[in-house]
Design a protein around this motif. Structure first.
Motif, short mmCIF file in Angstrom:
data_model
loop_
_atom_site.label_atom_id
_atom_site.label_comp_id
_atom_site.label_asym_id
_atom_site.label_seq_id
_atom_site.Cartn_x
_atom_site.Cartn_y
_atom_site.Cartn_z
N UNK A 48 -18.83 1.26 -22.31
CA UNK A 48 -17.98 2.35 -22.80
C UNK A 48 -18.77 3.67 -22.87
N UNK A 49 -20.06 3.58 -23.28
CA UNK A 49 -20.87 4.80 -23.37
C UNK A 49 -21.14 5.36 -21.98
N UNK A 50 -21.43 4.48 -21.02
CA UNK A 50 -21.84 4.96 -19.69
C UNK A 50 -20.65 5.32 -18.82
N UNK A 51 -19.57 4.54 -18.85
CA UNK A 51 -18.45 4.75 -17.94
C UNK A 51 -17.26 5.42 -18.61
N UNK A 52 -17.21 5.41 -19.92
CA UNK A 52 -16.11 6.06 -20.61
C UNK A 52 -14.83 5.25 -20.62
N UNK A 53 -14.89 4.00 -20.19
CA UNK A 53 -13.69 3.17 -20.20
C UNK A 53 -14.10 1.72 -20.40
N UNK A 54 -13.12 0.92 -20.82
CA UNK A 54 -13.34 -0.52 -20.95
C UNK A 54 -12.47 -1.30 -19.97
N UNK A 55 -11.77 -0.59 -19.09
CA UNK A 55 -10.89 -1.24 -18.13
C UNK A 55 -11.73 -1.78 -16.97
N UNK A 56 -11.62 -3.08 -16.70
CA UNK A 56 -12.52 -3.71 -15.73
C UNK A 56 -12.31 -3.17 -14.31
N UNK A 57 -11.10 -3.00 -13.79
CA UNK A 57 -10.96 -2.45 -12.41
C UNK A 57 -11.56 -1.06 -12.27
N UNK A 58 -11.44 -0.22 -13.29
CA UNK A 58 -12.02 1.12 -13.19
C UNK A 58 -13.55 1.04 -13.14
N UNK A 59 -14.12 0.14 -13.90
CA UNK A 59 -15.58 -0.01 -13.89
C UNK A 59 -16.05 -0.46 -12.51
N UNK A 60 -15.33 -1.43 -11.92
CA UNK A 60 -15.76 -1.93 -10.62
C UNK A 60 -15.54 -0.88 -9.53
N UNK A 61 -14.54 0.00 -9.68
CA UNK A 61 -14.32 1.02 -8.65
C UNK A 61 -15.31 2.16 -8.78
N UNK A 62 -15.97 2.28 -9.92
CA UNK A 62 -16.95 3.33 -10.09
C UNK A 62 -18.30 2.98 -9.47
N UNK A 63 -18.38 1.79 -8.87
CA UNK A 63 -19.69 1.35 -8.39
C UNK A 63 -20.12 2.17 -7.17
N UNK A 64 -19.25 2.87 -6.56
CA UNK A 64 -19.61 3.75 -5.46
C UNK A 64 -19.58 3.09 -4.12
N UNK A 71 -5.42 -10.04 -19.61
CA UNK A 71 -6.20 -9.02 -20.31
C UNK A 71 -7.14 -8.31 -19.35
N UNK A 72 -7.24 -6.98 -19.50
CA UNK A 72 -8.19 -6.20 -18.70
C UNK A 72 -9.19 -5.47 -19.56
N UNK A 73 -9.01 -5.51 -20.87
CA UNK A 73 -9.93 -4.81 -21.77
C UNK A 73 -11.12 -5.72 -22.09
N UNK A 74 -12.33 -5.15 -22.05
CA UNK A 74 -13.53 -5.99 -22.23
C UNK A 74 -13.61 -6.59 -23.63
N UNK A 75 -13.28 -5.80 -24.65
CA UNK A 75 -13.38 -6.33 -26.02
C UNK A 75 -12.29 -7.36 -26.27
N UNK A 76 -11.12 -7.14 -25.67
CA UNK A 76 -10.05 -8.13 -25.83
C UNK A 76 -10.45 -9.45 -25.18
N UNK A 77 -11.22 -9.38 -24.10
CA UNK A 77 -11.66 -10.61 -23.43
C UNK A 77 -12.59 -11.40 -24.35
N UNK A 78 -13.42 -10.71 -25.13
CA UNK A 78 -14.28 -11.40 -26.10
C UNK A 78 -13.41 -12.12 -27.13
#
Lengths: 194, 101
Positions: free
Chosen positions: B85-101, B25-32
């Protein structure tokens, strides 16, 4: 014949758990999770752990499902589960090894002795493990505070996002009005002079 | 096959399904959701262990504590997922970590 209801409940719980993991829609996953929770709570009730069964049914099948549906309503149902980076056969082999180890190490541990209900849950929870109760109270308060903080933060975030966009048209309107007033003043002064 | 065997096999199967879901699983809510599945199996295991060892009250007490702690974990994790989801627009974990700059 005593184990027949347990076998049926177990098969239902494992099937619903698999459907919860494999379902592409998050709402269906949340509802399958609620079914798993209800089946596990029935098993706990049959085992004699009535208090834990009631807590599991009310909290696990009720509160958590409501929270999941609320979060999904805020997030939107368009969030599909992307494909995983780990190959599914490798994950399957790893999981079979882990679950097999759990069963292999647990099953031959001891035969089922007669359970002696020497101490009730109430006695254990309030006399022997009173620290657990305080930890639970602290956890509940921390959860409530965390939710309050995060929800208020989300409101300020939306206000921050709205403000710069909303201020620009207002300032433009004011500037336009001021320009109109200056033109009107200049025109009236010109009339007076003439 | 005794009742104890059936219950331990159930615990192992639920644990396996939960671990499999956690791996793929890569979706944050699915992980819960998957973490909740794992905790269900753990609660069942504690109650069975308490019943087998002859001290059912201790197992049930620990199981109740686990349920409360897990619910708080789910609450905070869901709130964090909504904020992500509000700040990054996605729940996919790799995309969130790649947005860290």
């Amino acid at each position: 014949m005593e184990i027949v209801p347990y076998v049926l409940l177990s098969l239902g719980a494992v099937f619903c758990a698999y459907k919860a993991v494999r379902s592409p829609r998050l709402l269906a996953s949340a509802l399958y999770l609620a079914v798993v929770s209800a089946l596990v709570s029935v098993m706990l009730f049959l085992l004699g752990a009535t208090e834990v069964a009631v807590i599991e049914l009310s909290v696990g099948a009720g509160l958590v499902t409501v929270l999941l549906v609320y979060a999904l309503s805020m997030v939107g149902e368009d969030t599909q589960d992307p494909p995983s980076y780990i190959p599914k056969p490798l994950a399957f082999v790893l999981v079979v090894v882990a679950a097999g180890l759990v069963g292999w190490m647990t099953l031959p541990m001891l035969p089922l002795p007669q359970a002696t209900r020497d101490l009730l849950l109430v006695d254990v929870l309030w006399k022997q493990r009173a620290l657990d109760v305080w930890i639970q109270i602290a956890l509940i308060f921390s959860g409530v505070l965390g939710i309050l903080g995060l929800l208020t933060e989300s409101q300020t975030v939306t206000e921050d996002e709205i403000e710069p966009e909303a201020l620009e048209p207002v300032s433009a309107v004011i500037a336009h009005q001021e320009a109109g007033w200056r033109k009107a003043e200049a025109a009236s002064e010109a009339e007076v002079r003439s | 096959m005794t009742l104890f065997n059936v219950l331990i096999v159930t615990v192992a199967c639920l644990l396996g399904v939960g671990l499999y879901g956690l791996l793929i699983t890569r979706n944050l809510i699915k992980i819960v959701v998957v973490l909740q599945l794992l905790v269900k199996s753990v609660v069942l295991a504690f109650v069975v262990a308490g019943k087998v060892s002859g001290h059912p009250g201790i197992g049930e007490s620990v199981a109740a504590t686990i349920i409360v702690a897990d619910t708080i974990v789910a609450v905070v994790a869901l709130a964090l997922a909504v904020q992500v989801r509000i700040r990054f627009g996605t729940l996919d974990i790799p995309k969130i970590s790649s947005l860290r700059g």
